[in-house]
Structure formats: structure tokens, C-alpha cells
Design a protein around this motif. Sequence first.
Motif, PDB file in Angstrom:
ATOM      1  N   PRO A 157       0.833  -1.188   0.000  1.00 38.97           N
ATOM      2  CA  PRO A 157       0.000   0.000   0.000  1.00 38.97           C
ATOM      3  C   PRO A 157       0.873   1.245   0.000  1.00 38.97           C
ATOM      4  CG  PRO A 157      -0.147  -1.201   2.086  1.00 38.97           C
ATOM      5  CD  PRO A 157       0.718  -1.999   1.185  1.00 38.97           C
ATOM      6  N   LEU A 158       0.525   2.174  -0.813  1.00 39.83           N
ATOM      7  CA  LEU A 158       1.334   3.378  -0.900  1.00 39.83           C
ATOM      8  C   LEU A 158       1.358   4.075   0.436  1.00 39.83           C
ATOM      9  CD1 LEU A 158       0.210   4.681  -4.328  1.00 39.83           C
ATOM     10  CD2 LEU A 158       2.391   3.721  -3.683  1.00 39.83           C
ATOM     11  N   ASN A 159       2.500   4.591   0.731  1.00 40.37           N
ATOM     12  CA  ASN A 159       2.699   5.306   1.997  1.00 40.37           C
ATOM     13  C   ASN A 159       2.567   4.414   3.213  1.00 40.37           C
ATOM     14  OD1 ASN A 159       3.153   7.770   0.928  1.00 40.37           O
ATOM     15  ND2 ASN A 159       0.978   8.235   0.779  1.00 40.37           N
ATOM     16  N   GLY A 160       2.185   3.216   2.969  1.00 46.04           N
ATOM     17  CA  GLY A 160       1.911   2.368   4.116  1.00 46.04           C
ATOM     18  C   GLY A 160       3.138   1.658   4.641  1.00 46.04           C
ATOM     19  N   HIS A 161       4.204   1.747   3.915  1.00 50.15           N
ATOM     20  CA  HIS A 161       5.382   1.010   4.370  1.00 50.15           C
ATOM     21  C   HIS A 161       6.572   1.923   4.509  1.00 50.15           C
ATOM     22  CE1 HIS A 161       3.940  -3.055   4.191  1.00 50.15           C
ATOM     23  NE2 HIS A 161       3.324  -2.748   3.068  1.00 50.15           N
ATOM     24  N   VAL A 162       7.111   1.893   5.655  1.00 53.29           N
ATOM     25  CA  VAL A 162       8.451   2.432   5.774  1.00 53.29           C
ATOM     26  C   VAL A 162       9.296   1.206   5.915  1.00 53.29           C
ATOM     27  CG1 VAL A 162      10.043   3.618   7.260  1.00 53.29           C
ATOM     28  CG2 VAL A 162       7.766   4.527   6.881  1.00 53.29           C
ATOM     29  N   ASN A 163      10.248   1.088   5.059  1.00 56.42           N
ATOM     30  CA  ASN A 163      11.022  -0.133   5.111  1.00 56.42           C
ATOM     31  C   ASN A 163      11.823  -0.141   6.381  1.00 56.42           C
ATOM     32  OD1 ASN A 163      10.051  -0.588   2.581  1.00 56.42           O
ATOM     33  ND2 ASN A 163      11.758   0.528   1.658  1.00 56.42           N
ATOM     34  N   GLY A 164      11.639  -1.166   7.138  1.00 59.46           N
ATOM     35  CA  GLY A 164      12.462  -1.290   8.331  1.00 59.46           C
ATOM     36  C   GLY A 164      13.871  -1.539   7.875  1.00 59.46           C
ATOM     37  N   PHE A 316       7.250   8.985   0.160  1.00 62.93           N
ATOM     38  CA  PHE A 316       6.720   9.773   1.263  1.00 62.93           C
ATOM     39  C   PHE A 316       6.529  11.245   0.898  1.00 62.93           C
ATOM     40  CE2 PHE A 316       7.731   6.176   3.930  1.00 62.93           C
ATOM     41  CZ  PHE A 316       6.610   6.179   4.738  1.00 62.93           C
ATOM     42  N   LEU A 317       6.992  11.596  -0.279  1.00 61.40           N
ATOM     43  CA  LEU A 317       6.811  12.984  -0.726  1.00 61.40           C
ATOM     44  C   LEU A 317       5.353  13.229  -1.128  1.00 61.40           C
ATOM     45  CD1 LEU A 317       8.974  15.131  -0.872  1.00 61.40           C
ATOM     46  CD2 LEU A 317       9.332  14.580  -3.265  1.00 61.40           C
ATOM     47  N   ALA A 318       4.621  12.135  -1.315  1.00 61.98           N
ATOM     48  CA  ALA A 318       3.230  12.259  -1.753  1.00 61.98           C
ATOM     49  C   ALA A 318       2.452  13.183  -0.817  1.00 61.98           C
ATOM     50  CB  ALA A 318       2.589  10.872  -1.752  1.00 61.98           C
ATOM     51  N   SER A 319       1.600  13.961  -1.405  1.00 65.25           N
ATOM     52  CA  SER A 319       0.697  14.880  -0.709  1.00 65.25           C
ATOM     53  C   SER A 319       1.400  15.889   0.191  1.00 65.25           C
ATOM     54  CB  SER A 319      -0.365  14.113   0.081  1.00 65.25           C
ATOM     55  OG  SER A 319       0.232  13.430   1.149  1.00 65.25           O
ATOM     56  N   GLU A 351       2.767   5.956 -10.188  1.00 65.63           N
ATOM     57  CA  GLU A 351       1.794   5.372  -9.262  1.00 65.63           C
ATOM     58  C   GLU A 351       1.920   5.935  -7.845  1.00 65.63           C
ATOM     59  OE1 GLU A 351       1.588   1.115  -9.458  1.00 65.63           O
ATOM     60  OE2 GLU A 351       1.776   1.148 -11.644  1.00 65.63           O
ATOM     61  N   ILE A 352       2.801   6.902  -7.678  1.00 65.39           N
ATOM     62  CA  ILE A 352       2.891   7.534  -6.363  1.00 65.39           C
ATOM     63  C   ILE A 352       1.749   8.551  -6.299  1.00 65.39           C
ATOM     64  CG2 ILE A 352       4.290   8.965  -4.815  1.00 65.39           C
ATOM     65  CD1 ILE A 352       6.774   7.803  -6.158  1.00 65.39           C
ATOM     66  N   PRO A 353       0.824   8.374  -5.377  1.00 67.53           N
ATOM     67  CA  PRO A 353      -0.350   9.252  -5.400  1.00 67.53           C
ATOM     68  C   PRO A 353       0.023  10.698  -5.085  1.00 67.53           C
ATOM     69  CG  PRO A 353      -0.389   7.815  -3.485  1.00 67.53           C
ATOM     70  CD  PRO A 353       0.824   7.443  -4.259  1.00 67.53           C
ATOM     71  N   ASP A 354      -0.653  11.598  -5.733  1.00 62.90           N
ATOM     72  CA  ASP A 354      -0.473  13.029  -5.496  1.00 62.90           C
ATOM     73  C   ASP A 354       0.955  13.516  -5.724  1.00 62.90           C
ATOM     74  OD1 ASP A 354      -3.165  13.164  -4.710  1.00 62.90           O
ATOM     75  OD2 ASP A 354      -2.615  12.522  -2.680  1.00 62.90           O
ATOM     76  N   VAL A 360       6.956  13.509 -11.587  1.00 65.45           N
ATOM     77  CA  VAL A 360       6.810  12.185 -12.202  1.00 65.45           C
ATOM     78  C   VAL A 360       7.655  12.140 -13.474  1.00 65.45           C
ATOM     79  CG1 VAL A 360       5.217  10.595 -13.358  1.00 65.45           C
ATOM     80  CG2 VAL A 360       4.487  11.807 -11.282  1.00 65.45           C
ATOM     81  N   SER A 361       7.546  13.190 -14.299  1.00 65.89           N
ATOM     82  CA  SER A 361       8.282  13.134 -15.566  1.00 65.89           C
ATOM     83  C   SER A 361       9.782  13.229 -15.321  1.00 65.89           C
ATOM     84  CB  SER A 361       7.783  14.214 -16.528  1.00 65.89           C
ATOM     85  OG  SER A 361       8.276  15.461 -16.128  1.00 65.89           O
ATOM     86  N   ARG A 362      10.203  14.020 -14.364  1.00 67.73           N
ATOM     87  CA  ARG A 362      11.642  14.090 -14.088  1.00 67.73           C
ATOM     88  C   ARG A 362      12.186  12.766 -13.581  1.00 67.73           C
ATOM     89  NH1 ARG A 362      10.276  18.889 -14.640  1.00 67.73           N
ATOM     90  NH2 ARG A 362      11.729  20.599 -15.095  1.00 67.73           N
TER      91      ARG A 362
END
Length: 548
Positions: A157-164, A316-319, A351-354, A360-362
Motif C-alpha cells: 500500500p502506498l505510503n503504508g510502508h516504511v522499510n524497516g 513519502f513525498l506524496a501529498s 503510481e505515487i499518489p499526489d 513524475v516526468s523528471r
Amino acid sequence: MTDPDRQVWDGMLAHLRVQHPEVCRQWFEELEPVGIAGGQFQLRALTVFHRDYLRERCTEAFNDALRSVTGALINVRFIGPEDPLLQSPGRRPKGENGAAAAARASGGAAGNDPDRHEIGGAGGAEARGSVGGTGIGGTHEAAGLSGHAPGGPLNGPLNGHVNGHMNGQAEAHGAGRVEFKPGMGGTRREDWHSRSAAGESRRHDSVLVNPDYSFENFIVGPGNRLAHAAAQAIATNPGRVYNPFFVHGGVGLGKTHLLQALCLRIAENYPGSVFYYTSCEGFVTQYIESVQRGQMSEFRHRFRDVDVLVIDDIHFLASRESSQEEFFHTFNALFNTQKQLILSSDAPPEEIPDLEERLVSRFKWGLVTKIDAPTYETRITIVKSKAKVRGLAMPDDVACYIAAKIDTNIRELEGAVVKLHIKSAVDCRDIDIAMARETLETDSPPPSGETTLQAIIGVVTEFYGVRLADLQSRGRQRSIALPRQVCMYLARRCTRHSLEEVGGFFGGRDHTTVMHAVDTIEKRRKAEGEFDALVRSFEERLRAPRVV
Ligand code: ADP
Ligand code: MG
């Protein structure tokens, strides 16, 4: 004739293997005892990465080993390849046991390890000019760069994981600026910053690059072949081949490992390069703090006056609109001057929301590459490699057993190896299939929706880079207070422990402290999207079935 320092060191190694197997690494054998001074037994590490890792992760275990071998209250001092040796005022008599001499000289007092302060300090002078201007507005033809953006389902899930980070090398708010000294035999890119040869420094908030996360220890298979090949190409010509380099994939599939391997290799190939390595959380947090304190020029200097910028978990930059705006300018400034950008994410850019379209293009200007889950054969090789790094003999049938049992996350594979390592050290037995069955099969995940205090502490300490002892101490510094509050909050939400039990566990605090912690974290979750996502990712990790 045996060197007395060497004898002490051999004894320490033996002690470490038995008493602290979890910290032991094969490369410890390459550490060189280089004498005693000022009550300190000096050990020289191969690189600054090894030195910093030892200082932060191994000091206690090494001090224990040293004291147990010498019977004296003295400390270990880790130094890098170019760090000056401390010299004792008087030459010690030839053949005298150095550790014993140091113990006498120090009057038996342990004292604090001055190096700890050195690490925590602001670091040495950074002799270089700052990059002027924002560098915005340049149009780029990504000449010669092939954009490649495989689609594919999201792995989490997007934003749902911070990789330990198993070894705790990357922290949410951590950020590392590291400069490397020449002398490692690499070439120099003259168009990169010219800077003082002695200007190596680590900031107080630096991310620890884990020497285990090297290319040598990165096992290549069908799932990561492209990402690996691209990373190797970048390491030989950073800023030129694939810029930015964008790696995405599910949790625990090796993104952070690859990013760090790339840093290690670029540092080796281009001594003197300046790196800034941070998590996306680190970037956002520092941005917000800099705005609040009116220190934007310092912030820009920090992020733009580098040769390599690495941002782990960029999703995590999303939104975060204003952070995206700032990152956009940072990106342009670095890209314009052919500095290397290295990014990882749990999803491809589109697919990174917001995420703003221009970002995205860069992100697709360079190479976007995906890491997929390893095959069974790759998993076997990874298990063997993890065992080798720890100096463990791992029979083939055990490696196959683990690889068959754990088929998703590589971090879980490593967890199984660690567990067997400890078991074999505690029982003084070699690892065999019976031990593997007995150790790994009895593991049952906690009842769904419920976890253990130990698991909570594992996830939180790993992420924030603190120790359980810190959480249980009286210390109230923010760096400790926040993870402690997060632990208390998770303990209340995910276990059946009472307020009193939780408070008691975390340093004998009373139930009102726990209530306050729960309240504080709840409020912050409501107010801050990133923080909310972070805590959610902890909850998800705690509820996911696991082996260790
Ligand atoms: P991610 O950042 O994708 O969540 P990590 O890079 O933190 O994953 O990897 C999790 C663990 O798995 C680390 O211990 C890492 O060394 C290990 N790992 C991942 N991929 C490989 C690989 N190809 N070879 C060896 N170890 C790997
Ligand atoms: Mg990671």
C-alpha cells in the motif's frame, strides 16, 4: 613472538563470538590493533564506513570483550584508515602487554569514549563553496538516457510502508552528509566539487551506511539483475549514465541495500565525493524545520552542494505540496550540474499518489527500474551469503529449508539466519537441519491483531536508531521521547498490556505518562500525514506474519 596487542585482539574476537554473536561480522578479522594510548585500545578499520558502523553499533560489545580479556576498565577506540593514532606519552616497554599498561595509565577508570562525542559533533570543516542560485528552469534533453518505466502492480500500500532497516542504517529523520577522503585508489572527477582532502565529516544526524550492504554482498538474480547492472554502471560514471536512478519495489527486496552499495562504490571510485543520504522523511522534516527557523539557505546548501543525493523511500513525498516544490528545485539544481540523484520508492513514479506531474516526468528522465521478489535459487544464495557475512557455516540443506519456508521478504530470510546464529552460539552447536526445524518451525505469528512488546520495540528501535536501554532510561530528549511514546502507543493499541504494565516496562513510568503518550501520538497522527503513514506502517509490519 606474538604481538601483545594482537593477543588481546584475538582474545576479544573469541569473546565476541561467544558472548555477542549478533554483532560479529567476518570483516572483524580485518581490524588491526594499533596500540594503546590514553586508556584506549585502538583498532583500525578498513574504511570510514566500517569505523562509523563499529562506533555506533559495536562499542559496548567491544568494550565488554576488551575488559573481559584484560580485566581492566579500558575502552576500545575505533579509527579509520587515515585517522591519526593517539600516542601514549611514554613509550611502553617492549613486550609489555599494552592493554595492561593502558589500564594502569588510566588508573582503571573507564571514562567516556571521546569518539562518541566526535561522532555526535558537527563534524569537521567543509571546505568548499556553495552552489549559487537555484538552477531552476533549465530544459533538459535527457540525452542518451533511456527512460524505462515498467508498470506492474504495487507491491504494498502506498505510503503504508516504511522499510524497516534491519541494521538500522537509515532513520526517518536521519540524514547523512559524508565526505570521503582520497586515498582509496579511485579516480577523481575534476568537474565535481574540489574540496579539502582532509574534509571528511559526518553530521550528528547522519545515516549510517552499513558496510554489509556492499555490491559484494548483493546477490544478483532475475528479480534485480537490471537494477544491479544499472547501479554498477552509475558507480563508474556517476551523474552521466542514468540520472536520476529510480529503484522501486516491495518492502525488504533490497532497495536500500542497492542504494548503499552504490554509495560505497562511488566513494571508492571517486574519493572526495560529497554525499547526502537521507530518507524522504528526513528531507521533509528538515525542510519544515528550515522554513520555520528561516534557515532556507542553509537547507539548500545542504542538499544542493553535493555530488550525490540519495533519498530513500521518496514515495513519502506524496501529498506534501511545499516539500514537492522544494524537491523539484533541488532536483533541477543537481541535475543541471550533473550531480547524481538516486531515489527509491515502493512504487513507480506514476503510481505515487499526489505526486506532481513535473516530478513524475523528471523521475523518468533517467532509469526507472523495478526490483522483484527473488526466486528460490536466489534466496538460497542470499541465505548462504548472509551466513558468510556473519562467519557462519550454513549447510546446504538448511539454506534450502529457509529459502523454501520464507518466500517473500529478504529481510525475513536474514532474520532466520540471525536466529540460527544466536541459537548456535548459545547452544555451542553447529547449525544443522534439526536446529533449523526446531528454531524456525516453533515460531508462530502472534494472534492476528495482536503483537508483542518485543516486536514493537524491535520495529521502533530499528527505525529510530535508538536502543531499548534508551527507551527505558529517564532521558527526555526528543530523540528518545518520541520513539518511547510511539512504543507506548503501539503497546496500547496492539497488545493487551495495561497502562500500568506498559508504563512499568518503559522505565517505571506511571499510567498517566502512558495516557499522555497515547494522546500525543493520536493528535500528531491527525495533524501530520507523514507521521500517520509512518505509524500505520509500523502497525502493518507488526501485524504481518513473520518468522522472527
Ligand atoms: P528494502 O529497502 O527494499 O525494503 P533492504 O535493502 O532494506 O530492502 O533489504 C532488506 C534485507 O534484505 C537487507 O538485509 C538486505 O541486505 C537484504 N537483501 C535484499 N536484497 C538482497 C540481495 N539481492 N542480496 C543480498 N541481500 C539482500
Ligand atoms: Mg529500504
